[in-house]
Design an enzyme around this catalytic site. Sequence first.
Site, PDB file in Angstrom:
ATOM      1  N   TYR A 108      13.785 -15.169  -7.472  1.00 41.20           N
ATOM      2  CA  TYR A 108      12.429 -15.304  -6.944  1.00 41.20           C
ATOM      3  C   TYR A 108      11.650 -16.404  -7.658  1.00 41.20           C
ATOM      4  CZ  TYR A 108      11.959 -11.229  -3.875  1.00 41.20           C
ATOM      5  OH  TYR A 108      12.051 -10.337  -2.846  1.00 41.20           O
ATOM      6  N   LYS A 146      25.338  -6.964 -10.391  1.00 41.32           N
ATOM      7  CA  LYS A 146      26.527  -7.568  -9.764  1.00 41.32           C
ATOM      8  C   LYS A 146      27.295  -8.248 -10.888  1.00 41.32           C
ATOM      9  CE  LYS A 146      28.976  -8.679  -6.114  1.00 41.32           C
ATOM     10  NZ  LYS A 146      29.711  -7.688  -5.301  1.00 41.32           N
ATOM     11  N   ASP A 153      26.572  -3.652  -4.299  1.00 35.67           N
ATOM     12  CA  ASP A 153      27.148  -3.371  -2.970  1.00 35.67           C
ATOM     13  C   ASP A 153      27.536  -1.900  -2.873  1.00 35.67           C
ATOM     14  OD1 ASP A 153      29.047  -3.966  -4.921  1.00 35.67           O
ATOM     15  OD2 ASP A 153      30.357  -5.110  -3.597  1.00 35.67           O
ATOM     16  N   ASP A 172      14.293  -5.528  -4.362  1.00 38.24           N
ATOM     17  CA  ASP A 172      13.603  -5.734  -3.082  1.00 38.24           C
ATOM     18  C   ASP A 172      14.412  -5.090  -1.960  1.00 38.24           C
ATOM     19  OD1 ASP A 172      11.752  -6.863  -1.216  1.00 38.24           O
ATOM     20  OD2 ASP A 172      13.228  -8.441  -0.803  1.00 38.24           O
ATOM     21  N   ASP A 216      13.825  -1.102   0.054  1.00 39.72           N
ATOM     22  CA  ASP A 216      13.656  -0.916   1.508  1.00 39.72           C
ATOM     23  C   ASP A 216      14.676   0.090   2.028  1.00 39.72           C
ATOM     24  OD1 ASP A 216      11.641  -2.871   1.591  1.00 39.72           O
ATOM     25  OD2 ASP A 216      12.383  -3.690   3.490  1.00 39.72           O
TER      26      ASP A 216
HETATM   27  C1  IPM Z   1       8.044  -6.620  -1.456  1.00 37.34           C
HETATM   28  C2  IPM Z   1       7.956  -7.715  -0.442  1.00 37.34           C
HETATM   29  C3  IPM Z   1       7.746  -9.041  -1.179  1.00 37.34           C
HETATM   30  C4  IPM Z   1       8.921  -9.256  -2.112  1.00 37.34           C
HETATM   31  C5  IPM Z   1       7.543 -10.252  -0.251  1.00 37.34           C
HETATM   32  C6  IPM Z   1       6.360 -10.050   0.677  1.00 37.34           C
HETATM   33  C7  IPM Z   1       7.417 -11.543  -0.989  1.00 37.34           C
HETATM   34  O1  IPM Z   1       9.079  -7.738   0.355  1.00 37.34           O
HETATM   35  O2  IPM Z   1       7.078  -6.430  -2.212  1.00 37.34           O
HETATM   36  O3  IPM Z   1       9.085  -5.934  -1.469  1.00 37.34           O
HETATM   37  O4  IPM Z   1       9.960  -9.763  -1.689  1.00 37.34           O
HETATM   38  O5  IPM Z   1       8.805  -8.895  -3.281  1.00 37.34           O
HETATM   39 MG    MG Z   2      10.381  -6.100   0.049  1.00 39.30          MG
END
Ligand code: IPM
Ligand code: MG
Length: 359
Positions: free
Chosen positions: A145, A194, A226, A250, A254
Amino acid sequence: MNTPSNKPHIAILAGDGIGPEVMQQALRVLEKVAPDVSYTHGLIGGAAYAKYQQHFPNATKELIDQADAVLFGSVGGPIQAADSPQWKNCEVNSILALRNHLNLSVNVRPAKFYSALADISPLKNHLFDACDEILIYRELLGDIYFGEKRTFEVNGQMVAEDTATYTDDQIKAIAQQAFTCAANRSGKLTSVDKANVLDTSKLWRQVFDEMAKDFPQVELSHMLVDNCTMQLILNPAQFDVIATANLFGDILSDAASALPGSLGMMPSASFNDAGFGLYEPSGGSAPDIAGKDIANPMAQLLSLAMLLRHSLNRHPEALAIEQAIEQVLNSGHRTADIGHNASDTTGTVAFTDQVIQQL
Ligand code: IPM
Ligand code: MG
């Protein structure tokens, strides 16, 4: 921090998309549970660009530097407008710049399993029932990042480059927090990397192994990312606290958020080494559903609860919000993302009405 009175003061950065509408609901809840907490709105993201031609203007920096904590909504515009000046690099210039400005290196994302939602989880019931909460510790200031990026041309070929970098100090900071948290919970910590391929992961693993010596009560295990992705789906109850690097965190957060039912329920907290906190939903600005009163306000309300608990030391108020939300789910109210069908779902405002009624 530097508030003129003793009243706690928080900076409210609602941002774009569904940000303003879920933030409005969080502020209704705040006024109900902690009316003495004062707040000031600031602009960030595309909303800031519209006024200042900047995604993270100085006025907003000054505001957050005076605040005791930041409650953040979301930033970013519609995909089809991604190249317009208002939305181009909006996320990088606002939320990533904000994390950098405040030096927020540690991010915590809880995936909480509500028994009332077993029927909408993608998990089979026996897998769902075995889960309570998975906490993901995500390093937030290193990795691919924030490393050097460039796009250039060589022999008529376009080349793009993103560099992943970690210092051992960066890894120690997140490891320290994750170990401390695991020691106060089940004692189980899974570090995800990884290390079969990446140097950054090899260093990550070394630092975690080294720190494990200071936490004999914590059982540390390592898992490749993975495999972890697969294990989260096959047997999520094996996890309690997960610690991982920025990009993996990240993605895994999710995935983990979908197990209890929806990303719309997952809050997050980010801290710097002085303990200053910024709180935001783990999901994005969802411009496609903005302004329709269908967004799930839970992630924003739960982010507020985390803020009250961790930055303002208001444990009873935080718990009250969390319990009120659970009661509202128990009594059958569902926003569209966690509903069975469109006809009996509750809107953003009406869902919050129910939460406020429970408080
Ligand atoms: C998160 C989001 C951010 C990230 C984006 C919006 C830059 O996806 O906070 O998970 O990747 O950190
Ligand atoms: Mg995110």
